[in-house]
Design an enzyme around this catalytic site. Sequence first.
Site, PDB file in Angstrom:
ATOM      1  N   GLY A  34       0.845  -1.187   0.000  1.00 39.10           N
ATOM      2  CA  GLY A  34       0.000   0.000   0.000  1.00 39.10           C
ATOM      3  C   GLY A  34       0.880   1.236   0.000  1.00 39.10           C
ATOM      4  CE1 TYR A  35       3.622   2.287  -4.169  1.00 43.53           C
ATOM      5  CE2 TYR A  35       1.644   0.929  -4.195  1.00 43.53           C
ATOM      6  CZ  TYR A  35       2.964   1.147  -4.573  1.00 43.53           C
ATOM      7  OH  TYR A  35       3.608   0.217  -5.338  1.00 43.53           O
ATOM      8  CG  LEU A  36       2.610   5.227   3.945  1.00 46.13           C
ATOM      9  CD1 LEU A  36       3.852   5.255   4.825  1.00 46.13           C
ATOM     10  CD2 LEU A  36       1.358   5.304   4.803  1.00 46.13           C
TER      11      LEU A  36
END
Length: 214
Positions: A34-36
């Site tokens: 997942g991407y911050l």
Amino acid sequence: MSYSSTHPEIERTFLLKHLPPDFGKVKATQIEQGYLVHTDTREIRIRHKGRSWHMTVKDGAGLQRQETDIELSSEQAAALWPMTRGRRVTKMRFTYPYQDYTLEIDIFSGDLDPLRLCEIEFASVPEAKAFKPPGFLGEDVTEALEYRNANLALHGLPNSDKPKERYGALPFLEKDNELYVVLVTNQSGNKWIFPRGQLELDMTPAEAALMEAY
């Protein structure tokens, strides 16, 4: 928590035309990431592979990027992973030997099914450019931003007929019995649009619309 040094990543990415010979003998590992942070030149992702968690920062775009990898404790992962909600991909990664190279073949699941990509790392840019892909590889999408995992996590399959949900507002005011509406430019600055965007993290549609209006 252990840190790895920043190193250059020289990598080409291809669509997979069909499965290679003896693919059934290759073992796979499930990956969730997942991407911050996601911009055209920087990504910060959280990856769960096997029993390990890592945070990776990638700077740059295209064939060569800089990569910094940080191993996370389970406590750190538990704190950061919820922040990637709505920006995740799940895939099975197969490590396939080809000549002197190791091909990483990703078969995506969920909304990204039936996408299949192959990534190949190289020791130098000239070597990467000289590489001749085997017949089971299709289009080279190294420079195609829409096939980067971060964009897939946010926007789904490229050229998909599935409608992409956007949330926004229609700001207006009345003055001297005239109705005025507010427009903004898109990111490229070449088009006027109503304020709109995608859901961010764990926002509700109403909160996303309010943020776009603000």
